[in-house]
Scaffold this motif. Structure first.
Motif, PDB file in Angstrom:
ATOM      1  N   VAL A  13       2.607   8.853  -4.076  1.00  0.00           N
ATOM      2  CA  VAL A  13       2.021   8.676  -2.308  1.00  0.00           C
ATOM      3  C   VAL A  13       3.434   8.448  -1.713  1.00  0.00           C
ATOM      4  N   ALA A  14       4.089   9.373  -1.069  1.00  0.00           N
ATOM      5  CA  ALA A  14       5.217   9.111  -0.293  1.00  0.00           C
ATOM      6  C   ALA A  14       4.735   9.256   1.011  1.00  0.00           C
ATOM      7  N   TYR A  15       4.905   8.168   1.938  1.00  0.00           N
ATOM      8  CA  TYR A  15       4.840   7.964   3.485  1.00  0.00           C
ATOM      9  C   TYR A  15       5.483   7.310   4.214  1.00  0.00           C
ATOM     10  N   TYR A  16       5.157   7.774   5.586  1.00  0.00           N
ATOM     11  CA  TYR A  16       6.011   7.075   6.773  1.00  0.00           C
ATOM     12  C   TYR A  16       4.794   6.595   7.564  1.00  0.00           C
ATOM     13  N   SER A  17       5.100   5.441   8.036  1.00  0.00           N
ATOM     14  CA  SER A  17       3.769   4.764   8.861  1.00  0.00           C
ATOM     15  C   SER A  17       4.472   4.021  10.085  1.00  0.00           C
ATOM     16  N   ALA A  18       4.350   4.575  11.264  1.00  0.00           N
ATOM     17  CA  ALA A  18       4.819   3.995  12.387  1.00  0.00           C
ATOM     18  C   ALA A  18       4.170   2.637  12.985  1.00  0.00           C
ATOM     19  N   HIS A  19       2.870   2.723  12.891  1.00  0.00           N
ATOM     20  CA  HIS A  19       2.065   1.447  13.278  1.00  0.00           C
ATOM     21  C   HIS A  19       1.312   0.720  12.167  1.00  0.00           C
ATOM     22  N   GLY A  20       1.543   1.191  11.090  1.00  0.00           N
ATOM     23  CA  GLY A  20       0.942   0.496   9.869  1.00  0.00           C
ATOM     24  C   GLY A  20      -0.568   1.360   9.384  1.00  0.00           C
ATOM     25  N   HIS A  21      -1.048   2.296  10.199  1.00  0.00           N
ATOM     26  CA  HIS A  21      -2.385   3.077   9.873  1.00  0.00           C
ATOM     27  C   HIS A  21      -1.898   4.002   8.647  1.00  0.00           C
ATOM     28  N   THR A  22      -1.113   4.717   8.781  1.00  0.00           N
ATOM     29  CA  THR A  22      -0.697   5.576   7.629  1.00  0.00           C
ATOM     30  C   THR A  22      -0.535   4.861   6.316  1.00  0.00           C
ATOM     31  N   GLY A  23       0.109   3.715   6.735  1.00  0.00           N
ATOM     32  CA  GLY A  23       0.392   2.819   5.485  1.00  0.00           C
ATOM     33  C   GLY A  23      -0.719   2.155   4.864  1.00  0.00           C
ATOM     34  N   ARG A  24      -1.344   1.820   5.669  1.00  0.00           N
ATOM     35  CA  ARG A  24      -2.982   1.411   5.127  1.00  0.00           C
ATOM     36  C   ARG A  24      -3.481   2.500   4.298  1.00  0.00           C
ATOM     37  N   VAL A  25      -3.866   3.613   4.894  1.00  0.00           N
ATOM     38  CA  VAL A  25      -4.406   4.658   4.221  1.00  0.00           C
ATOM     39  C   VAL A  25      -3.795   5.051   3.009  1.00  0.00           C
ATOM     40  N   ALA A  26      -2.437   5.056   2.975  1.00  0.00           N
ATOM     41  CA  ALA A  26      -1.548   5.615   1.899  1.00  0.00           C
ATOM     42  C   ALA A  26      -1.904   4.748   0.590  1.00  0.00           C
TER      43      ALA A  26
END
Length: 169
Positions: A13-26
């Motif tokens: 799972v490769a990801y970028y999260s600007a405000h933490g939302h994508t990071g939490r889901v990833a």
């Protein structure tokens, strides 16, 4: 044969999260699948002021208005053992209907041959739109699946249901 990745997992799972939302889901996706993660980190990180899309002077607004300014150098573009992953889930926030351009170099600089690539975005209101097809167009390798938009506040149950629906879990 290439060097195996750290955990021996075939899923990344490769990801970028600007405000933490994508990071939490990833991270929820990775935990559910027993997958490795790779955080796309800009060499020049975005500050909160940089991410204020309501301010025409903010970094993201200037980059949006001038695509020539969208090159975002990453600390690292390729995780160790990338060749050994068979499935790569790529997560990102949606910026003006597009995948955050932080992902562009990751996609351009990696060979996705023999991999299934599953793009997903997080948003409170924006649809996936053409963001996933734009990412796929940056790369001519791999089996890119249609993109999916997940709620920025998606919980583990919603993430698991989505993974089952697309046949990854």
């Amino acid at each position: 044969m290439s060097t195996p990745n750290a955990s021996g997992s075939s899923v990344l799972v490769a990801y970028y999260s600007a405000h933490g939302h994508t990071g939490r889901v990833a991270e929820t996706v990775a935990k559910t699948l027993g997958a490795d993660t790779f955080v796309l980190t800009p060499a020049d990180p975005y500050s909160e002021a940089d991410l204020n899309y309501n301010d025409p002077r903010s970094r993201v607004s200037r980059e949006h208005d001038d695509p020539g300014k969208r090159h975002v150098e990453l600390v690292s573009t390729t995780p160790d053992g990338f060749a050994d992953y068979r499935t790569v889930l790529v997560g990102y926030p949606v910026w003006w209907g597009e995948a955050a351009w932080v992902l562009d170099d990751f996609v351009r600089q990696n060979d996705f041959s023999g991999k299934t690539v599953v793009p997903f975005c997080t948003s409170y209101s924006s649809p996936v739109g053409s963001s996933a097809t734009r990412l796929a167009a940056l790369d001519d390798t791999g089996d890119w699946k249609p993109g999916t938009r997940l709620e920025a506040a998606a919980n583990a149950k919603a993430v698991t249901a989505w993974l089952h629906r697309i046949g990854v879990a």
